[in-house]
Every structure is written in C-alpha cells, then in structure tokens.
Design an enzyme around this catalytic site. Structure first.
Site, PDB file in Angstrom:
ATOM      1  N   HIS A  93       0.856  -1.186   0.000  1.00 63.56           N
ATOM      2  CA  HIS A  93       0.000   0.000   0.000  1.00 63.56           C
ATOM      3  C   HIS A  93       0.897   1.242   0.000  1.00 63.56           C
ATOM      4  CE1 HIS A  93      -3.889  -2.066   1.625  1.00 63.56           C
ATOM      5  NE2 HIS A  93      -3.859  -2.024   0.300  1.00 63.56           N
ATOM      6  N   ASP A 116       0.988   4.138   1.376  1.00 64.39           N
ATOM      7  CA  ASP A 116       1.434   4.847   2.578  1.00 64.39           C
ATOM      8  C   ASP A 116       2.536   4.095   3.335  1.00 64.39           C
ATOM      9  OD1 ASP A 116      -0.623   2.995   3.106  1.00 64.39           O
ATOM     10  OD2 ASP A 116      -1.174   3.959   4.984  1.00 64.39           O
TER      11      ASP A 116
END
Lengths: 301, 301
Positions: free
Chosen positions: A62, A64
């Site tokens: 992901h 982030d």
C-alpha cells in the site's frame, strides 16, 4: 535499541503528518521499516545518515508504506552510495522498483538486493552475529508481514575481577565468553560461572502494521519487549476497522496483553481523529504500559 | 494567469527544497505541471483544492518530476474523487502507475485517462474553448517534453455603449462577439468594429524542463509571454550541463532572448548552489526581465 518514528499516520501524507516509516537502531545497525512518501525528507530532518541504512523492511505494497522507496533508492544513487542495499518485502516489489528506475534510464552504482517474500508462515529473513529478523504474517487486504527484530546476546560477560584473580591470560577470554570452563596451570578446573556473568537480556521489537485483529501472531511475538501495533481506529469505528482490515486501539491493547508484551507502542492513526490521546485512553482499559507513537518521536527500547 | 511554484529544485527532495512541480491557473482551469515526490503535501500547504486539478502534464520520467504522481492519484482515490483525471506524459507512464495501483489492490473510483506521448514533433495535447496546450519537444537524457499553454480569446468584447445606442437586442450579442455585422430594423448595416472591441491578447506560458541548450524549440515558443526555462547550472559548471544534458543560466537567458519572450522564469537549480541570486546575475548579462522561481512563490503572468 532506539526507535525513531518518521511517520505513523494512515493513508495520505499531509503537511502535519507523515505516512508509516520508522528507523530501528539495534546493535549499531540502522533498520528502516516501511517507507511512505516523504521518508527521505524525514530521514534528513532527523539527521539520520543515509549511509547507515543498509536494510529496508517493507510490510506491504500500500502506498502509505512504500511510495517513498523508489525515491530513496534514487537519492542513494545520486549521492554515489557504495554500500550494498537490501530490501525485504512482498513478491512484486522488485519489478515495481526496477521498472521505475529503468523508465528513468537510471542504474544504481551500488548493489541492490531484493528479498521477496510470499510465505504465510513466519520465516527468518535476516540474521547475523548480533541480530535476527523474522516475519510476522499479518492479515490485511493485501499480502502483509510485520517484522520481529531480536538481539542475539549469546556471549557471556567477562568477570574482570575474577579472571585477574585467577591470573587467566587474555587468549582465554573468548572461551570464557562462549561459556567454557578453564583449567589453570596447576590443573585446577575453574567453572565458567565463577569467571563470567549471564549475557545481557536479548531485547526484542515487533512491528505489526497493517492488520486486522489476529491472535495467530501471538506465539511469534510472545514476551516481546516492545510491540508496535497499528491502531487505526477507536472502538466507535470498529465497523470500519473490520471493513478495512485494521485494528482498534482496544484490540491492539488486547494483543499486547495476550502476547505478554512489556510495552505497547501505538500508531497508524486514521487522520480523522484530532487527538491521539484518545487511543491511549481506550487502550489503557486493557493494558498499562503504552507509548503513543508520533512523527519525530524517539523511543528508547 | 497565475503560476504557483510548488517545487523548483533539481534531483533530490530535501527539508528546505522540493523537486519540480507547479500549478498554472489559466482561464479558471488548474493545470498541474510535473509532480515530484511530496507534491501532494505542497498542494495542501498552498491550499490548492485537489478537486480543481483535472489535468496533469508530466515532462519526463525522472523521479524528481514524477515520483509524486502515484501518491497523488491514490490520495484522490481515498478522498473519493469523482471528476475525471487526465494525465499527459511519456509513453510508459500508464503502465508504471497502473502496476503500482494494481499491486496495492486499489482501483480509482474516478475515470483516469492517460494520454501517452511519443512524438518528437510538437503536437496539440489539449484544447477546449479557452485554452490550447502543445508539447515542446526537449532534448534530455530520456524522452522529454515541455508544454506551451496558450489562452484562446477568439471572442471580441461587446461595446456596451454602442449596442445600447443602436438598440440591438441581446440575442445578437453572440453574433457580435464572434465578429458579425448587424442589420438594423431600418435596413442599416452596422459594421462589427463599431459594436465591439478587439479581444484581449492571448497570453501564453511555456514550461521547458529538463533540457540541454536547444534552439530547435525557438519557433514553438516564439513571442511567448512567460518562459520557464530550466537553469540547473551556472556557466562555471557548463561541462556538467553538457554531460547531464541540462542548461546553464546564461544559456536559458539566450533562449529567452532569441525566442523574444517577455519574461524568463528560471528554476530547476542544482542543490549545489547556496544562493540562487547567482542565476539571475548570470542571466541578466543576456536578458533583462527575469524572475527567479522559488518553492511557494506565486507569479502573476
């Protein structure tokens, strides 16, 4: 052991918060854990020398947790890095990074090794004389691993007074540190426990982000000194934690308690909450020793 | 027209400087030009509404111009964007972005269109009633385009006093704005130049980064109002400009002069220089009207 939180907020980088990244200093090694967008600037801000980072552990793909990696690798290249760099992360990470470097016509002047993971069982991914690192398989929307970092203090500590008293030559010190007994010149056998102290306790740090509440990790992190466990939501948003496969503050505290962790560090807060103290308040109903991660915080472990 | 410089430094993001990204406000549109790492945070910092950005123009696939794009696209997704997003950039950009979204199991809820470029001739990439955007083929280490943004003010301005004097009904106003003459009820023909003023001048902005000194762009940018031209080095490092296919301050000024640009905005400074005023000093030996770009600077065009 020292943990520096470069970023500990979920989802999107903002002017006031950064996505996940942290540096673990353990036995004079610097391990970078996750690398959200802006991590290289956070490293500069906290004056962490780029050249000291040789191992980067990525939990999952992901953005982030990982969009800052290609930029960091590129910057290492522009700064004429020479040391090898090892990246540990989910299968696929190598192609994603190399495709971007290739598109920019760039090639690292240093050796860049990818250690791609795909097992759903805990496995050793790094080991040297002083440190061992194992994966902690987590349950999230995509393939995700936490990491358990453990010191190896197999060597006993020399009892200086005792070895001087017995007139033992320095060439035997390594044998004593390794637990061996010593025979003196007059034939007397001196037991090791008279010549050395027990090794320092082997401290450990477990990084668990991102994950739904998952008790199957308990045997892996049992008795860990410091547990970083994501707590994206409060119990009032438990339905969102369920839906997005994240954890609430109370659930994170429950894992810490059941794992007999000594300290719980909480983080990966959803940016919907204005006050992170609420996470501590909720978790303390279950578990006492809590530290709230925050960007820039240094935590001695 | 307004230009907001989000970042204008070469190579690596640092605590005090940002890689290339700028927002051009033209005819109430917001065009994002290049998107280095950290661009989304710079947009937030300068309070530019994400929802107003519908077109992103990427010059080339070096990290300092493009590593912030995937994060911005992801953030748009997390914020539940609904508007279409158009990305213009070198062939290959679509695969690089989509592979990363795919690895994270993410799909945008909005329509994401890629307009991939591979021509080495200038071509129109965007056109509506008010704005036209053309590529400016540049010469760099990899395939690179600058972009020329030009207002279209084809409509003449109504001369209110005159149309009232002739008692012309409002349903004829569009005809007058389009240049048509009007026949009054008594059969008199009133020439358009009595009823309207010339349109406002069509302002233009050319973005040229990264490139070696290259006179073949002159016919494309001839007479441009504002020219942003990279000036990575000073003449003292002309050998590095040659080697890395960048431009010196003096060379950028020479391009501005030969193109009959009205204003030169300089940027893409190498971070080796402590004082960017040196770029202006060097360029002013060739060309007068110079603005130094700097992170956060707003320039009215």
């Amino acid at each position: 052991m020292k943990l520096t939180i470069l970023g500990c907020y979920a989802a999107t980088p903002r002017t006031i918060t950064n996505p996940t990244s942290q540096v673990l200093e353990i036995k004079n090694q610097m391990f970078l854990i996750d690398c959200g967008e802006g991590t290289q600037v956070q490293l500069r801000k906290h004056k962490i020398k780029f050249s000291r980072i040789n191992h980067i552990f990525i939990s999952h793909l992901h953005g982030d947790h990982f969009y800052g990696l290609v930029g960091l690798i590129s910057t290492f290249m522009l700064l004429n890095r020479v040391n090898d760099l090892h990246v540990y992360g989910p299968k696929g990470i190598k192609e994603l990074i190399l495709m971007q470097l290739k598109a920019s016509g760039s090639y690292t002047g240093y050796n860049l090794y990818f250690h791609e993971l795909e097992s759903t069982e805990s496995e050793i991914v790094f080991e040297d004389e002083k440190v061992i690192v194992k994966t902690i398989p987590l349950k999230h929307r995509i393939y995700t691993n936490g990491y358990l970092f453990k010191e190896k203090n197999s060597k006993r500590k020399l009892n200086i007074e005792a070895v001087e008293k017995y007139n033992i030559e320095t060439c035997y010190y390594q044998k004593i540190k390794s637990g061996g007994d010593i025979t003196l010149e007059d034939g007397t056998l001196v037991s090791n426990n008279l010549l050395s102290f027990n090794p320092e306790p082997e401290r450990s740090y477990a990084f668990c982000s991102d994950t739904v509440y998952n008790e199957t990790i308990l045997p892996i992190i049992e008795g860990v000194d410091t547990l970083y466990h994501e707590s994206t939501f409060l119990e009032t948003e438990a339905h969102l934690a369920d839906k997005t496969m994240h954890t609430t503050a109370k659930q994170a505290a429950t894992i810490a308690k059941k794992a007999n962790a000594k300290t719980l560090v909480m983080g990966h807060y959803s940016t919907r909450y204005g006050n992170i103290e609420l996470f501590k308040e909720e978790a303390q109903t279950i578990f006492d020793n809590i530290i709230l991660a925050d960007d820039g915080k240094e935590i001695k472990l």
